[in-house]
Enzyme design. Structure first.
Site, PDB file in Angstrom:
ATOM      1  N   CYS A   1       0.937  -1.413   0.063  1.00 15.07           N
ATOM      2  CA  CYS A   1       0.100   0.044   0.141  1.00 15.07           C
ATOM      3  C   CYS A   1       0.985   1.166  -0.024  1.00 15.07           C
ATOM      4  CB  CYS A   1      -0.936  -0.090   1.050  1.00 15.07           C
ATOM      5  SG  CYS A   1      -0.190   0.046   2.863  1.00 15.07           S
TER       6      CYS A   1
ATOM      7  N   ASP B   1       0.961  28.191 -31.692  1.00  8.41           N
ATOM      8  CA  ASP B   1       1.772  28.895 -32.524  1.00  8.41           C
ATOM      9  C   ASP B   1       1.363  28.893 -34.061  1.00  8.41           C
ATOM     10  OD1 ASP B   1       4.143  29.955 -33.622  1.00  8.41           O
ATOM     11  OD2 ASP B   1       4.923  28.027 -34.207  1.00  8.41           O
TER      12      ASP B   1
ATOM     13  N   ASP C   1       5.898  23.763 -31.864  1.00  9.57           N
ATOM     14  CA  ASP C   1       6.800  22.690 -32.502  1.00  9.57           C
ATOM     15  C   ASP C   1       7.802  22.227 -31.873  1.00  9.57           C
ATOM     16  OD1 ASP C   1       8.504  24.757 -32.748  1.00  9.57           O
ATOM     17  OD2 ASP C   1       8.436  25.402 -34.670  1.00  9.57           O
TER      18      ASP C   1
END
Length: 910
Positions: A50, A564, A785
Site C-alpha cells: 500500500c 503557434d 513545434d
C-alpha cells in the site's frame, strides 16, 4: 601482477628514464554519468502492499548517502533512484531496501558501459574459471561479475576502447564456440518477474484454498453426513478428531502460507509504519489464538466454547485471492510498455565489409549489440532494427506504430528511418545512427516509464490517509470490542444475540476482527497510480506521450490553449506564390541573389525561397521530405549561388549579408525601417494585399533600396478550423500567438475561427503572453513545434510539442504529440479529463467502501437489521476492494478518441 605494487608516478618516471616521454592521462569518464556525476538505476521492489510501504521505502532511499532522488511506484513495484556511484553502489541501495524488510533486485541503469549477458555452456567450475580468464585478458573490460547460479554475466567496459558486440565476440571467439552469450533485455526480465509473481500468488492461493475448504466442510457439510460426523466427534486424547484436524490444517495456513503477512507486518512496524499486512496479521492471529485458547480452556474446564479456525483460514485464502487478481490486473496496466518493447526486432542482419568498404558477407546479430555506424540489411516485411539513414535502395515504410501516421512513407538514399517501423516492399541498407537508449522507440518507452513512475499531486491525499489509516482502524476495532463487551456485561442487549455456547467476549471479538480485516488501505493507494499507468499507455497507443501524472492533472483543468502559427496551425510547408521586382533586374538574377542570401538560414521561409529559386533555374522538384530538408546544403555547393559574407540572422525580422560588395537585407518591414530604409507606397500596398490574403510578405533591399518582394503562403492544416471549434465547444478558449505581421495573423485567425490574436511577438515574448493569462488564474496550454517555442512551452502550465515525430525527448513539453495532427490536442485534453474523472470515482469507491463497510463490520446495524459480517466474509470484501479499484482503472483501456462530429454536435445524414 597486483595493480597496487607500483604507483602511477613510479611508472611514469621509469618510462622517462628509458628516454621516452610519458604523461598520465585521466581515466575517461563513462558515458553513463550525467553532468552532475550521477546515474539513474531501476530496482524491482517486492513486498509493497500500500501507499504506506511506498512512503517507507522512499524515506529509506532518500536518507542514503549519495542518493539525490528516489521515486517508488506501487503499481509497477519499481523504484527509480538517482545516485552518485562514487559514493554508493547499486548493491548498497539494494541491501538498504532488503534491510528494511523488502525484496530488491537491480534491473537496469542509465549507464552505457555495462552489459548483462546470459551464458550458455557453463557445466562446471572449470568452465567458470575459463570464462573469467578470458574476461581478464580482454582489453577494455574494467570489471565483471559472473553469477554461477543464474549463469548471468555482468560486464563493465570502457566504451572508448571496446564495444558491447566486441565483448560478446571476444568471449565466444576465445572459447572456440564453447560459450554462447545472449543479451539480457531488462524489459524481458521484468516481464518474467511479473509472471513469476502472479504464478507464486496463484500457488499460495490454491494451497490455502485446498487446506481451508476441508475446514469449512467440517463445519457446514459434515454434520449432515452421520458417518463423517461421527468420525469427527471421536474423542482422541483431550480433543475430538475434528478439533485436531482443524487445528492442524489451519496452523499450516496461518504460519506456513500466511508467513508472508507476518514478515511484511514485521518489516512495516520495524520501519515505524503500518500497512494492510498489519491488519491481516492482527485479524487472523486474533481468530487463531482465540480458537486455540478456547480448545485448551475446554480441555481443562470442560466448558467448550465455539472455535473459529475457519475464520482465520478463509481470511488468508480470500486475501491471497485478492492479491493474485491484483497482480493480474496490475500486469495489464503496463501493457503499453510491453507492446512498445515488442516493436523492436530481436535480431538484425549486419553487412560485413572488408577494409576497402566492399560487402563480403552478412551475419545475424542480437539487435541490442548494434553499434553506431553499422550497415544493416532490412528485407521486405521485416522491422527496421535501429534509427538510421538509408544508404542503398528504396522502399515504403510503415511508421504508424511510432508516429501514428497511417500512410506508408517513401524512403530513398539519405532518408531517415526509425527503429521498430516495418519495411514494406523493397530491400534497404541502412547505417545505424542512434542505438540503444538513444533511439526514438527507446525514448518513447522511457517517457512512458517516467510518466508511470511519477506521482500526481492528488496522490498526496492518499499518502496522508495511508499514514493514519491503520492506527485509526485498530483504534476503531478496540472501541468496537470494548463497546460491545461493556454493553453486554451491563445488559445493553439480550443474551439471545449471542452465538450458541458463546459469550460476550466471543461475540465482541468477532465484530472487532471484522473491523480489522474489512478495512483496506490498498484501494486508496492504487486509486491514482493504476489510472495514471493505464492513461499513459492509452495515450502512447494514440500517439500522445504524457510525461507524468502531474501533467495529466493540470491538463484536465486547461482553460486556454495558445497556438503557434507556423507548423502548428499551418502545414509548415511554406511555398513562394508571388514574386514582384521593382527595378530592371532580371527575374532569374533576383531569385539567385535572394537565394544566395537565404542559403545559410534554417528558417522555413528561407528554405521555401531557396527551393523556389532552385526550381526556377533547374525545373526539378524534391522527391521527398528528407531531400527537401537537405536541399539547402546541396544548393550551397551547386555552383549557382553567389559567395556571401557578413551573414547574420535577426530573429523575428530577417537576415542581412554582403554579396559582391553590396549590402542585402531580406525580411519584414521592421528590418527595413530599423535600417533607415523607406518603403514606397506602391510597394507597401503590394505587401498589404499579400498579408490580407493570409500570405507573408518578404521585402528585399539592396544598398538601402527596396528592389523586390515575395509572397509566401503556408497552407492551413485541414483539421485546424474544426479542432478550434471543437475546443470552444469543450469550454477551452483558443489563442494564436505568432511572430508574423498583424494582417497575416488576423487573416489566418479568421480562417480557422480564432478570435484572440497576438502578432509580431518575438519567441521570448510568447512566454510573457502566457504569464499574462496565468496571472488571472487560468490554466494555460501551449501548442508549438517544440524547437523555437521551447521558452513558451516551459512557461505554460501544460506544454504540448506537436509534430515532433523524431525528436520526442523535448524537455520543455509535458505532452509530446507524435503526429502533426491538431486533433491530438483534443485527445490530450479529453483523455486527461476522463482519467481524472476515473481517479475521482476510484477515490469515491475506496473511501465509500471503508465508510460503509467499517460500520457494518462493527455491528452498527445489527440491533435494528440483525446485519453482521462474519470475519471471513469481511476478508473477502477487503480482498475484492483492491481488485475493484484496479479493474475500474483498467476501464480506461476502452478509451476511444472523441469524434469531432459528436463534440460539434453535427448530425450526419445517412
Amino acid at each position: 601482477m597486483s595493480p597496487f605494487i607500483f604507483q602511477d608516478e613510479e611508472i611514469t618516471n621509469a618510462i622517462e628514464d628509458a628516454g621516452f616521454e610519458a604523461e598520465l592521462l585521466s581515466e575517461p569518464t563513462a558515458s553513463c554519468t550525467n553532468p552532475h556525476g550521477t546515474v539513474v538505476g531501476q530496482f524491482i521492489i517486492g513486498g509493497m502492499t500500500c501507499a504506506a510501504c511506498v512512503n517507507s521505502v522512499e524515506g529509506i532511499l532518500k536518507n542514503l548517502p549519495g542518493v539525490r532522488k528516489a521515486v517508488v511506484a506501487l503499481a509497477t513495484s519499481l523504484g527509480e533512484v538517482e545516485y552518485d556511484p562514487s559514493i554508493i553502489s547499486k548493491d548498497d541501495i539494494a541491501n538498504a531496501i532488503e534491510d528494511a524488510g523488502f525484496e530488491a533486485s537491480f534491473v537496469q541503469s542509465s549507464e552505457q558501459d555495462k552489459i548483462v549477458l546470459g551464458v550458455v555452456g557453463i557445466s562446471g567450475e572449470m568452465d567458470a574459471q575459463l570464462l573469467e580468464g578470458i574476461l581478464s585478458k580482454l582489453h577494455g573490460v574494467k570489471q565483471f561479475y559472473f553469477d554461477r547460479v543464474s549463469c548471468e554475466l555482468e560486464v563493465v567496459f570502457d566504451p572508448e576502447v571496446i564495444g558491447s558486440r566486441s565483448v560478446v565476440d571476444g568471449i565466444e571467439g576465445a572459447s572456440n564456440g564453447k560459450f554462447k552469450l545472449l543479451v539480457k533485455n531488462p524489459y524481458t526480465r521484468m516481464a518474467s518477474r511479473d509472471l513469476e509473481e502472479s504464478s507464486r500468488m496463484f500457488r499460495l492461493f490454491t494451497a490455502s484454498l485446498s487446506l481451508s475448504v476441508p475446514v469449512i466442510l467440517m463445519r457446514v457439510l459434515c454434520p449432515r453426513i452421520p458417518l463423517l460426523y461421527a468420525l469427527l466427534l471421536w474423542q482422541c486424547g483431550p480433543f475430538q478428531m475434528g478439533d485436531w484436524l482443524k487445528w492442524a490444517l489451519v496452523t499450516v495456513v496461518q504460519f506456513g502460507i500466511g508467513k508472508r503477512f507476518y514478515i511484511a507486518a514485521g518489516r512495516a512496524l520495524r520501519n515505524g509504519s503500518t500497512n494492510m499486512d498489519v491488519l491481516v496479521a492482527l485479524g487472523t492471529t486474533a481468530s487463531y489464538v482465540y480458537s486455540v485458547c478456547a480448545l485448551l480452556y475446554g480441555a481443562v474446564s470442560g466448558f467448550w466454547s465455539p472455535t473459529y479456525f475457519e475464520t482465520s483460514a478463509m481470511l488468508i485464502t480470500f486475501v491471497l485471492l485478492g492479491k493474485y487478481l491484483e497482480t493480474l490486473a496490475k500486469g495489464k496496466t503496463s501493457g503499453a510498455i510491453k507492446k512498445l518493447v515488442e516493436l523492436a526486432p530481436a535480431t538484425a542482419t549486419l553487412l560485413v565489409k572488408d577494409k576497402g568498404g566492399k560487402v563480403v558477407g552478412e551475419r545475424e546479430i542480437d539487435a541490442l549489440l548494434i553499434q553506431p555506424g553499422d550497415i544493416l540489411k532490412v528485407l521486405p516485411g521485416t522491422k527496421v532494427p535501429v534509427d538510421g539513414v538509408v544508404v542503398w535502395g528504396s522502399s515504403h515504410v510503415n511508421e504508424s506504430m511510432v508516429t501514428g501516421e497511417s500512410a506508408p512513407v517513401l524512403k530513398e538514399i539519405n532518408s531517415v528511418v526509425i527503429g521498430g517501423t516495418i519495411n514494406l516492399h523493397g530491400s534497404l541498407h541502412i547505417q545505424g545512427t542512434k542505438v540503444g537508449s538513444n533511439t526514438v522507440l527507446s525514448q518513447i518507452i522511457s517517457l512512458v516509464e517516467t510518466a508511470q513512475m511519477s506521482k500526481a499531486p492528488i496522490q498526496k491525499f492518499a499518502d496522508y490517509i495511508a499514514s493514519i489509516f491503520v492506527p485509526a482502524v485498530v483504534t476503531m476495532s478496540l472501541l468496537t470490542f470494548f463497546g460491545w463487551y461493556a454493553a453486554g456485561v451491563l445488559g445493553g442487549y439480550p443474551e439471545e444475540w449471542l452465538p450458541e455456547n458463546g459469550n460476550y467476549f466471543v461475540f465482541s471479538l468477532m465484530f472487532a476482527i471484522s473491523v480489522v480485516v474489512i478495512a483496506c488501505p490498498c484501494a486508496l493507494g492504487l486509486a491514482t497510480p493504476t489510472a495514471v499507468m493505464v492513461a499513459t499507455g492509452v495515450g502512447a497507443n494514440n500517439g500522445v506521450l504524457i510525461k507524468g501524472g502531474d501533467a495529466l492533472e493540470r491538463a484536465q483543468k486547461i482553460s486556454h490553449v495558445i497556438f503557434d502559427k507556423t507548423g502548428t496551425l499551418t502545414q509548415g510547408k511554406a511555398k513562394v506564390t508571388t514574386v514582384k521586382i521593382f527595378n530592371e533586374m532580371d527575374r532569374g538574377d533576383f531569385l539567385t541573389l535572394v537565394a544566395s542570401a537565404e542559403a545559410s538560414s534554417e528558417h522555413p521561409l528561407a528554405k521555401a525561397i531557396l527551393e523556389y529559386a532552385r526550381h526556377f533555374h533547374f525545373f526539378d522538384e524534391p522527391s521527398n521530405a528528407s531531400e527537401f530538408q537537405t536541399c539547402s546544403e546541396q544548393a550551397k555547393f551547386s555552383g549557382w549561388l553567389h559567395d556571401v559574407s557578413d551573414f547574420s540572422v535577426l530573429p523575428g525580422k530577417g537576415i542581412q549579408c554582403s554579396i559582391d560588395g553590396t549590402w542585402i537585407l531580406v525580411g519584414n518591414r521592421k528590418l527595413l525601417i530599423e535600417n533607415g530604409i523607406t518603403v514606397p507606397s506602391n510597394i507597401e500596398n503590394f505587401v498589404v494585399e499579400l498579408e490580407e490574403s493570409a500570405r507573408t510578405g518578404i521585402l528585399v533591399a539592396q544598398d538601402n533600396i527596396v528592389i523586390g518582394a515575395l509572397g509566401i503562403a503556408d497552407p492551413l492544416k485541414r483539421e485546424a478550423a474544426v479542432v478550434i471549434e471543437g475546443l470552444v465547444k469543450m469550454g477551452v478558449k483558443p489563442i494564436m500567438v505568432t511572430g508574423d505581421n498583424w494582417r497575416t495573423a488576423r487573416a489566418v485567425a479568421k480562417e480557422v475561427g480564432i478570435q484572440d490574436v497576438r502578432a509580431e511577438v518575438l519567441p521570448a515574448g510568447k512566454a510573457e503572453v502566457i504569464r499574462s493569462f496565468q496571472k488571472g488564474g487560468s490554466v494555460v496550454a501551449m501548442v508549438g513545434d517544440g524547437i523555437n517555442d521551447s521558452p513558451a512551452l516551459a512557461a505554460a502550465d501544460v506544454g504540448m510539442a506537436i509534430g515532433a515525430g523524431t525528436d520526442i525527448a523535448i524537455e520543455a513539453a509535458e505532452y509530446v504529440l507524435m503526429r502533426s495532427n491538431l486533433e491530438d490536442v483534443i485527445i490530450a485534453i479529453d483523455l486527461s479529463r476522463k482519467t481524472f474523472a476515473r481517479i475521482r470515482w476510484n477515490y469515491i469507491f475506496a473511501m465509500g467502501y471503508n465508510v460503509i463497510a467499517i460500520p457494518v463490520a462493527a455491528g452498527v446495524f445489527f440491533p435494528l437489521l440483525k446485519l453482521e459480517l462474519p470475519p471471513w466474509v469481511a476478508g473477502a470484501c477487503m480482498a475484492m476492494s483492491s481488485v475493484s479499484v484496479v479493474c475500474s482503472s483498467l476501464y480506461l483501456k476502452r478509451y476511444k478518441k472523441p469524434r469531432l462530429t459528436t463534440i460539434l454536435e453535427i448530425t450526419v445524414e445517412k
